[in-house]
Design an enzyme around this catalytic site. Sequence first.
Site, mmCIF file in Angstrom:
data_model
loop_
_atom_site.group_PDB
_atom_site.id
_atom_site.type_symbol
_atom_site.label_atom_id
_atom_site.label_comp_id
_atom_site.label_asym_id
_atom_site.label_seq_id
_atom_site.Cartn_x
_atom_site.Cartn_y
_atom_site.Cartn_z
ATOM 1 N N ASP A 30 37.503 31.721 1.968
ATOM 2 C CA ASP A 30 38.951 31.862 1.820
ATOM 3 C C ASP A 30 39.698 30.871 2.708
ATOM 4 O OD1 ASP A 30 41.294 32.925 0.872
ATOM 5 O OD2 ASP A 30 41.303 34.643 2.220
ATOM 6 N N ASN A 32 41.440 27.895 1.390
ATOM 7 C CA ASN A 32 41.611 26.518 0.892
ATOM 8 C C ASN A 32 43.080 26.153 0.729
ATOM 9 O OD1 ASN A 32 38.845 26.452 0.631
ATOM 10 N ND2 ASN A 32 38.826 26.679 -1.590
ATOM 11 N N GLY A 33 43.834 27.089 0.124
ATOM 12 C CA GLY A 33 45.247 26.824 -0.155
ATOM 13 C C GLY A 33 46.040 26.639 1.129
ATOM 14 N N HIS A 47 40.886 22.956 -2.376
ATOM 15 C CA HIS A 47 39.679 23.394 -3.084
ATOM 16 C C HIS A 47 38.610 22.291 -3.067
ATOM 17 C CE1 HIS A 47 41.512 27.113 -4.151
ATOM 18 N NE2 HIS A 47 42.391 26.592 -4.990
ATOM 19 N N SER A 75 36.891 34.723 -8.468
ATOM 20 C CA SER A 75 36.847 36.171 -8.687
ATOM 21 C C SER A 75 37.539 36.530 -9.995
ATOM 22 C CB SER A 75 37.519 36.896 -7.513
ATOM 23 O OG SER A 75 38.919 36.862 -7.671
ATOM 24 N N ASN A 78 41.079 36.066 -9.751
ATOM 25 C CA ASN A 78 41.657 34.721 -9.624
ATOM 26 C C ASN A 78 42.340 34.228 -10.914
ATOM 27 O OD1 ASN A 78 39.104 33.488 -7.310
ATOM 28 N ND2 ASN A 78 41.131 34.319 -6.876
ATOM 29 N N TRP A 79 42.105 34.955 -12.034
ATOM 30 C CA TRP A 79 42.812 34.600 -13.272
ATOM 31 C C TRP A 79 44.309 34.771 -13.112
ATOM 32 C CZ3 TRP A 79 40.418 32.133 -17.105
ATOM 33 C CH2 TRP A 79 39.041 32.296 -17.265
ATOM 34 N N ARG A 198 33.646 36.302 6.081
ATOM 35 C CA ARG A 198 34.885 35.931 5.383
ATOM 36 C C ARG A 198 35.678 35.002 6.281
ATOM 37 N NH1 ARG A 198 38.915 38.944 1.450
ATOM 38 N NH2 ARG A 198 40.367 37.230 1.188
ATOM 39 N N ARG A 204 39.211 41.640 4.615
ATOM 40 C CA ARG A 204 38.882 42.566 3.524
ATOM 41 C C ARG A 204 37.779 41.948 2.665
ATOM 42 N NH1 ARG A 204 44.291 41.137 2.706
ATOM 43 N NH2 ARG A 204 44.437 39.286 1.413
#
Length: 255
Positions: A30, A32-33, A47, A75, A78-79, A198, A204
């Site tokens: 987690d 990247n953005g 990414h 995931s 992620n859609w 993570r 989470r």
Amino acid sequence: MTVERASSNSAGFNDGDSRVMPAHVGIIMDGNGRWASRHGLPRSVGHERGVEALRRTVKAAQKLDLRYLTVYSFSTENWRRPVSEVTALFSLLKTFVNRDLDRLKNEGVRIRVFGTKEGLPDDVSALLDRAVRETADNTKFNLGIAFNYGGREEISRAARAVALELKAGRIGEEEIDEQLLASKLDTSGFPDPDLIIRTGEERRLSNFLVWQGAYSELVFMDVLWPEFGEDSLHSALETFASRERRFGGLKSGAA
Ligand code: FPP
């Protein structure tokens, strides 16, 4: 307990001792953005850097003689992102497989893909199948790619597979137990993850390996995924090695 000890695993030191060296590590990649926006760059660049971090991490894990690594790459949730970002992630996956498959194959890496094919473009799906097929005989290192993956969706599919067997009369309801259900999960054949890391300052699981992670040690790191590398992996393994795993039992010597 140091990672130097763990890395001397190849020499037989502590091999198979999951208190020191995990057999299976899962990673939620987690940040990247946020890495991209903090550097004034488009999210897609975050990414791209994420793929580089993935390469570094696989290399570091191979060096440490880790046997199983599973990474959360896309995931089922992620859609919900903009189509352009979803398309960029698919295209990165394709580039990754096209560029790295031969090398991974030669390095003895077996690739497994966890998740549903539903909704995936045909070319992405075909490429994932190819990666799995072409590395199926490898045994040195196991790389799980959780792609279009959600733990609850995976458990639902496993339950459906069990229901079909029951309906067909191949099993009786008394045979339905944890072992049977686990054998229907995408990850069948992989041990449960000893450690889930993570990155990205969140704490989470986000639907990652929810069944398999029941007793995983969780290590949350503030590093953003594009910054992750060998040192970060070592640091997570140090933390893991300092934990006492009791699996619901008592502290050793407490009985
Ligand atoms: C989370 O960062 C990362 C993802 C949703 C995708 C992870 C993908 C990669 C590391 C690269 C692709 C790898 C393969 C094998 C294709 P985020 O975008 O949620 O970061 P943010 O929370 O800072 O926005």
